[in-house]
Design a protein around this motif. Sequence first.
Motif, mmCIF file in Angstrom:
data_model
loop_
_atom_site.group_PDB
_atom_site.id
_atom_site.type_symbol
_atom_site.label_atom_id
_atom_site.label_comp_id
_atom_site.label_asym_id
_atom_site.label_seq_id
_atom_site.Cartn_x
_atom_site.Cartn_y
_atom_site.Cartn_z
ATOM 1 N N HIS A 138 -104.740 12.065 -129.500
ATOM 2 C CA HIS A 138 -103.575 11.324 -129.973
ATOM 3 C C HIS A 138 -103.671 9.878 -129.509
ATOM 4 O O HIS A 138 -104.633 9.506 -128.832
ATOM 5 C CB HIS A 138 -102.263 11.976 -129.514
ATOM 6 C CG HIS A 138 -102.041 11.986 -128.040
ATOM 7 N ND1 HIS A 138 -102.779 12.762 -127.173
ATOM 8 C CD2 HIS A 138 -101.149 11.303 -127.252
ATOM 9 C CE1 HIS A 138 -102.354 12.582 -125.944
ATOM 10 N NE2 HIS A 138 -101.369 11.697 -125.963
ATOM 11 N N HIS B 120 -101.608 7.745 -127.604
ATOM 12 C CA HIS B 120 -100.975 7.121 -126.448
ATOM 13 C C HIS B 120 -101.983 6.360 -125.594
ATOM 14 O O HIS B 120 -103.145 6.771 -125.481
ATOM 15 C CB HIS B 120 -100.256 8.165 -125.600
ATOM 16 C CG HIS B 120 -98.946 8.607 -126.188
ATOM 17 N ND1 HIS B 120 -98.341 9.793 -125.858
ATOM 18 C CD2 HIS B 120 -98.126 8.007 -127.109
ATOM 19 C CE1 HIS B 120 -97.205 9.911 -126.534
ATOM 20 N NE2 HIS B 120 -97.051 8.846 -127.295
ATOM 21 N N ASP C 63 -102.719 6.065 -122.546
ATOM 22 C CA ASP C 63 -103.465 6.691 -121.448
ATOM 23 C C ASP C 63 -104.599 7.577 -121.945
ATOM 24 O O ASP C 63 -105.431 8.027 -121.149
ATOM 25 C CB ASP C 63 -102.531 7.487 -120.531
ATOM 26 C CG ASP C 63 -101.748 8.572 -121.251
ATOM 27 O OD1 ASP C 63 -101.326 8.338 -122.394
ATOM 28 O OD2 ASP C 63 -101.538 9.657 -120.667
ATOM 29 N N GLU D 147 -102.102 9.856 -137.277
ATOM 30 C CA GLU D 147 -101.861 9.146 -136.017
ATOM 31 C C GLU D 147 -102.074 7.647 -136.127
ATOM 32 O O GLU D 147 -101.923 6.916 -135.134
ATOM 33 C CB GLU D 147 -102.749 9.737 -134.916
ATOM 34 C CG GLU D 147 -102.377 9.348 -133.494
ATOM 35 C CD GLU D 147 -101.066 9.957 -133.002
ATOM 36 O OE1 GLU D 147 -100.850 9.983 -131.790
ATOM 37 O OE2 GLU D 147 -100.251 10.406 -133.829
ATOM 38 N N THR E 270 -99.161 5.441 -134.682
ATOM 39 C CA THR E 270 -99.086 5.526 -133.223
ATOM 40 C C THR E 270 -100.155 4.656 -132.588
ATOM 41 O O THR E 270 -99.890 3.901 -131.645
ATOM 42 C CB THR E 270 -99.258 6.986 -132.758
ATOM 43 O OG1 THR E 270 -98.221 7.787 -133.313
ATOM 44 C CG2 THR E 270 -99.208 7.086 -131.236
ATOM 45 N N ASN F 85 -97.421 3.565 -129.240
ATOM 46 C CA ASN F 85 -98.497 4.074 -128.371
ATOM 47 C C ASN F 85 -98.190 3.855 -126.881
ATOM 48 O O ASN F 85 -98.990 4.219 -126.024
ATOM 49 C CB ASN F 85 -99.859 3.484 -128.750
ATOM 50 C CG ASN F 85 -99.969 1.980 -128.556
ATOM 51 O OD1 ASN F 85 -99.481 1.426 -127.584
ATOM 52 N ND2 ASN F 85 -100.646 1.316 -129.504
ATOM 53 N N LEU F 86 -97.037 3.259 -126.604
ATOM 54 C CA LEU F 86 -96.485 3.097 -125.255
ATOM 55 C C LEU F 86 -97.172 2.031 -124.414
ATOM 56 O O LEU F 86 -96.798 1.835 -123.264
ATOM 57 C CB LEU F 86 -96.490 4.430 -124.486
ATOM 58 C CG LEU F 86 -95.816 5.622 -125.183
ATOM 59 C CD1 LEU F 86 -95.888 6.856 -124.293
ATOM 60 C CD2 LEU F 86 -94.365 5.300 -125.534
ATOM 61 N N SER F 87 -98.143 1.331 -124.965
ATOM 62 C CA SER F 87 -98.806 0.285 -124.182
ATOM 63 C C SER F 87 -97.829 -0.837 -123.836
ATOM 64 O O SER F 87 -97.880 -1.402 -122.738
ATOM 65 C CB SER F 87 -100.015 -0.264 -124.935
ATOM 66 O OG SER F 87 -99.624 -0.859 -126.167
ATOM 67 N N HIS G 116 -95.843 16.202 -129.972
ATOM 68 C CA HIS G 116 -95.922 15.207 -128.888
ATOM 69 C C HIS G 116 -95.962 13.825 -129.518
ATOM 70 O O HIS G 116 -95.269 12.904 -129.092
ATOM 71 C CB HIS G 116 -97.162 15.471 -128.042
ATOM 72 C CG HIS G 116 -97.354 14.480 -126.932
ATOM 73 N ND1 HIS G 116 -96.461 14.335 -125.892
ATOM 74 C CD2 HIS G 116 -98.347 13.575 -126.702
ATOM 75 C CE1 HIS G 116 -96.889 13.383 -125.070
ATOM 76 N NE2 HIS G 116 -98.036 12.907 -125.549
ATOM 77 N N THR G 117 -96.793 13.674 -130.532
ATOM 78 C CA THR G 117 -96.806 12.508 -131.415
ATOM 79 C C THR G 117 -96.922 13.030 -132.847
ATOM 80 O O THR G 117 -97.348 14.168 -133.070
ATOM 81 C CB THR G 117 -97.996 11.567 -131.122
ATOM 82 O OG1 THR G 117 -99.213 12.270 -131.375
ATOM 83 C CG2 THR G 117 -97.975 11.063 -129.690
ATOM 84 N N ASP H 136 -102.283 16.431 -125.245
ATOM 85 C CA ASP H 136 -100.959 16.619 -124.666
ATOM 86 C C ASP H 136 -100.111 17.564 -125.502
ATOM 87 O O ASP H 136 -98.878 17.521 -125.453
ATOM 88 C CB ASP H 136 -100.255 15.270 -124.511
ATOM 89 C CG ASP H 136 -100.826 14.454 -123.359
ATOM 90 O OD1 ASP H 136 -101.801 14.921 -122.733
ATOM 91 O OD2 ASP H 136 -100.315 13.354 -123.101
ATOM 92 N N PHE I 1 -90.818 10.835 -126.447
ATOM 93 C CA PHE I 1 -91.412 9.575 -126.864
ATOM 94 C C PHE I 1 -91.201 9.382 -128.364
ATOM 95 O O PHE I 1 -90.847 10.335 -129.071
ATOM 96 C CB PHE I 1 -92.911 9.553 -126.540
ATOM 97 C CG PHE I 1 -93.223 9.604 -125.065
ATOM 98 C CD1 PHE I 1 -92.568 8.767 -124.174
ATOM 99 C CD2 PHE I 1 -94.187 10.474 -124.578
ATOM 100 C CE1 PHE I 1 -92.866 8.805 -122.812
ATOM 101 C CE2 PHE I 1 -94.485 10.514 -123.220
ATOM 102 C CZ PHE I 1 -93.822 9.685 -122.339
#
Length: 207
Positions: free
Chosen positions: A56, A58, A60, A82, A85, A92-94, A131-132, A150, A162
């Motif tokens: 995925h 994200h 990390d 994806e 994301t 992607n939370l960056s 999760h995504t 994840d 998220f």
Amino acid sequence: MKVAHVLLPVCAMNCYLAINDATGESIIVDPGSSPERIKKAIEASGARPVAIILTHGHFDHVGAAEEIAGEYGIKVYAYEVERETLENPSVNLSADMIFKPKAYHVDVYLKDEQEVELAGLKFKCLATPGHTPGGCCFYFADAGLVFTGDTLFCGSVGRTDFPGGSMAQLVDSIKTKLMVLPDDTICYPGHESATTIGDEKIYNPYL
């Protein structure tokens, strides 16, 4: 086929090398951070990497993909849903987690249930959203293992708070795509320790 585990410092994330001893080649799964640590693991394995596959988007799980891909001249693969994301720093939370907004690049987007052969190893891309939106797992049937990212953990499941997350969708994905695999299938998750499909059927409270 054998699997080498590389524990990465950001979020204690599990990166893996799927190694084909017969060809001396490998596939890198989720190179999320610490590219130098990943490179040392690659050198120690003695196998030449031919591709990167992402469960995925994200930060990390993909943070070191660009540098590793450039170092070895290889392509990055992910599930086609994806894309947003990966390319949107807010998703992607960056932007939120490391305060370095980043859009991540993928060379090849895969379809659900698509069968792929890389490094002489055959695997299937299994779409497991929740999760995504475009999270997936990579099932290597011949080796009896699956990289679950994840989506599924030992005794737990991925977070769904998220952007784009859904607990109902995640549990449905696990039940319809993973719990139908043989009980002795080894699950290599994105965090924590490995498990098996059989154990998760019995002990995972979310299922």
